[in-house]
Design a protein around this motif. Sequence first.
Motif, PDB file in Angstrom:
ATOM      1  N   GLY A   2      50.755  48.437  47.560  1.00  0.00           N
ATOM      2  CA  GLY A   2      50.272  47.639  49.005  1.00  0.00           C
ATOM      3  C   GLY A   2      49.669  46.188  48.590  1.00  0.00           C
ATOM      4  N   PHE A   3      49.841  45.917  47.358  1.00  0.00           N
ATOM      5  CA  PHE A   3      49.797  44.665  46.798  1.00  0.00           C
ATOM      6  C   PHE A   3      50.776  44.064  45.834  1.00  0.00           C
ATOM      7  CE2 PHE A   3      45.545  46.576  47.561  1.00  0.00           C
ATOM      8  CZ  PHE A   3      45.095  45.543  48.217  1.00  0.00           C
ATOM      9  N   LYS A   4      50.970  42.773  45.776  1.00  0.00           N
ATOM     10  CA  LYS A   4      52.291  42.469  44.965  1.00  0.00           C
ATOM     11  C   LYS A   4      52.008  42.144  43.793  1.00  0.00           C
ATOM     12  CE  LYS A   4      54.612  40.083  49.100  1.00  0.00           C
ATOM     13  NZ  LYS A   4      54.990  38.813  49.653  1.00  0.00           N
ATOM     14  N   ASP A   5      50.748  41.428  43.455  1.00  0.00           N
ATOM     15  CA  ASP A   5      50.253  41.229  42.287  1.00  0.00           C
ATOM     16  C   ASP A   5      49.860  42.530  41.384  1.00  0.00           C
ATOM     17  OD1 ASP A   5      51.147  38.500  42.889  1.00  0.00           O
ATOM     18  OD2 ASP A   5      49.123  38.147  43.634  1.00  0.00           O
ATOM     19  N   THR A   6      49.938  42.299  40.097  1.00  0.00           N
ATOM     20  CA  THR A   6      49.392  43.242  39.102  1.00  0.00           C
ATOM     21  C   THR A   6      47.915  42.596  38.832  1.00  0.00           C
ATOM     22  OG1 THR A   6      51.404  43.562  37.691  1.00  0.00           O
ATOM     23  CG2 THR A   6      49.286  44.069  36.768  1.00  0.00           C
ATOM     24  N   ILE A   7      47.130  43.661  38.928  1.00  0.00           N
ATOM     25  CA  ILE A   7      45.638  43.440  38.801  1.00  0.00           C
ATOM     26  C   ILE A   7      45.054  44.156  37.357  1.00  0.00           C
ATOM     27  CG2 ILE A   7      45.277  43.038  41.240  1.00  0.00           C
ATOM     28  CD1 ILE A   7      43.863  45.910  41.159  1.00  0.00           C
ATOM     29  N   GLU A   8      43.924  43.470  36.986  1.00  0.00           N
ATOM     30  CA  GLU A   8      43.335  44.057  35.757  1.00  0.00           C
ATOM     31  C   GLU A   8      42.224  44.815  36.161  1.00  0.00           C
ATOM     32  OE1 GLU A   8      42.048  40.930  33.069  1.00  0.00           O
ATOM     33  OE2 GLU A   8      43.753  40.785  32.441  1.00  0.00           O
ATOM     34  N   ARG A   9      42.094  46.231  35.759  1.00  0.00           N
ATOM     35  CA  ARG A   9      40.890  47.148  36.135  1.00  0.00           C
ATOM     36  C   ARG A   9      40.314  47.751  35.123  1.00  0.00           C
ATOM     37  NH1 ARG A   9      42.192  50.685  40.195  1.00  0.00           N
ATOM     38  NH2 ARG A   9      40.235  51.769  39.671  1.00  0.00           N
ATOM     39  N   PRO A  10      38.998  47.635  35.099  1.00  0.00           N
ATOM     40  CA  PRO A  10      38.118  48.153  33.958  1.00  0.00           C
ATOM     41  C   PRO A  10      38.229  49.771  33.851  1.00  0.00           C
ATOM     42  CG  PRO A  10      36.767  47.894  36.058  1.00  0.00           C
ATOM     43  CD  PRO A  10      38.108  47.573  36.336  1.00  0.00           C
ATOM     44  N   PHE A  11      38.798  50.304  32.819  1.00  0.00           N
ATOM     45  CA  PHE A  11      38.744  51.824  32.527  1.00  0.00           C
ATOM     46  C   PHE A  11      38.007  51.943  31.286  1.00  0.00           C
ATOM     47  CE2 PHE A  11      42.059  51.752  35.308  1.00  0.00           C
ATOM     48  CZ  PHE A  11      42.215  53.070  35.903  1.00  0.00           C
ATOM     49  N   TYR A  12      37.364  53.391  31.052  1.00  0.00           N
ATOM     50  CA  TYR A  12      36.321  53.592  29.975  1.00  0.00           C
ATOM     51  C   TYR A  12      37.021  54.708  29.141  1.00  0.00           C
ATOM     52  CZ  TYR A  12      33.441  50.443  32.496  1.00  0.00           C
ATOM     53  OH  TYR A  12      33.022  49.270  32.993  1.00  0.00           O
ATOM     54  N   ASN A  13      37.074  54.729  27.808  1.00  0.00           N
ATOM     55  CA  ASN A  13      36.931  56.024  27.098  1.00  0.00           C
ATOM     56  C   ASN A  13      36.013  56.300  26.179  1.00  0.00           C
ATOM     57  OD1 ASN A  13      37.318  54.225  24.670  1.00  0.00           O
ATOM     58  ND2 ASN A  13      38.956  53.575  25.265  1.00  0.00           N
ATOM     59  N   ILE A  14      35.974  57.607  25.897  1.00  0.00           N
ATOM     60  CA  ILE A  14      34.832  57.873  24.965  1.00  0.00           C
ATOM     61  C   ILE A  14      34.647  57.426  23.614  1.00  0.00           C
ATOM     62  CG2 ILE A  14      33.769  60.117  24.082  1.00  0.00           C
ATOM     63  CD1 ILE A  14      35.017  61.582  26.223  1.00  0.00           C
ATOM     64  N   ASP A  15      33.808  56.782  23.337  1.00  0.00           N
ATOM     65  CA  ASP A  15      33.555  55.951  22.251  1.00  0.00           C
ATOM     66  C   ASP A  15      33.618  56.825  21.051  1.00  0.00           C
ATOM     67  OD1 ASP A  15      33.361  53.586  20.319  1.00  0.00           O
ATOM     68  OD2 ASP A  15      31.518  53.265  21.032  1.00  0.00           O
TER      69      ASP A  15
END
Length: 352
Positions: free
Chosen positions: A76-89
Amino acid sequence: MTRWFILTRKAHLIGSINVPNAEMAMTSVADFLGDCCSRIPDGETGERGYWIRWQNSSFSNCEGLKLEIVKQTIPGFKDTIERPFYNIDKGIDPSSLDLGELGYAAEAIKSYKIFKELKEKRIIGEGVRFQVSIPSAMALVIGFIVKKDQLEVEPAVVTAIKKDLTKLQSAIKPQELAIQFDICQEIVGYDGGAKIPYDDILEGSVKRIADLCDHVETGADVGIHLCYGDPGHKHIVEPRDLNTSVSFANGITSAAKRTIDFIHMAVPINRSDDAYFMPLKNLRTHDRTQLILGLIHYSDGFDGSKNRLMTAEKFVKEFDIATECGFGRRPSETMPELLQIHRDLCDFKSAD
């Protein structure tokens, strides 16, 4: 001779409403819908307006999780966006992760004070419940955790949701409360969307959802919103028909120890054909479970929504009505007309 019959049709609000604050959201719903609405949400205003995005702080504040920025293309959106994701340290035991309170209970308790005041002023009817919408654990896991760590973080998310449910139910009497679980990633994943991190998607999902439902006291309403997403007012995956929704509804009803009070299913704007609704013949929920069809669309208004309603009535006579998803991202100036469509469809008398 045409016979007319009156159904006790109600309007259901999914959650988000694009108005400035909770008081305005609840007052607007009460003004337009009155006795046509038995549950009223607080509109999920402010930072909660885009469903789970406001939960980023829950994960960023969790000791043992490490931030990773991922570029994504959202349907639904044309542009690539940056998203916050998390991993286990590195070196962290997943069982030690503690997300604390997610904030759903805290926000609801604040809004409930306003809800009570509106009831005391008789703006909201006596029998109306205060509705709180909460995402499934898998929605938050897939929305914020990298794939390799999703199942390991899931127990911490489940614990956090149950903590909020406990707090919420300690502050609001069950007979005043309705809790809706928003189920999106599971149903989209089952229909070919983003991969769910377990093999049997239907069985694994309904067990998880039923477990959350069973954490709601029997005096409170509990319901399910089966959602295909709404980014850019488009579905993440387009449903072929209601078969997947019916399968999830039947599975959750069977797996839960308590009665599911309502189940909402989406109806796309271009589906007023018999084939879409035919799977409703296979619906096997409890007699007390109210079916809600999300067949209201602002774009084609009352007439288009009425056409979908009349097709649905070929397969099931008693159901409530709603939009497919919340309308917190719709232009605010469309809110009055959209609520009026709800009202007009509740008043509409179908011909037999």
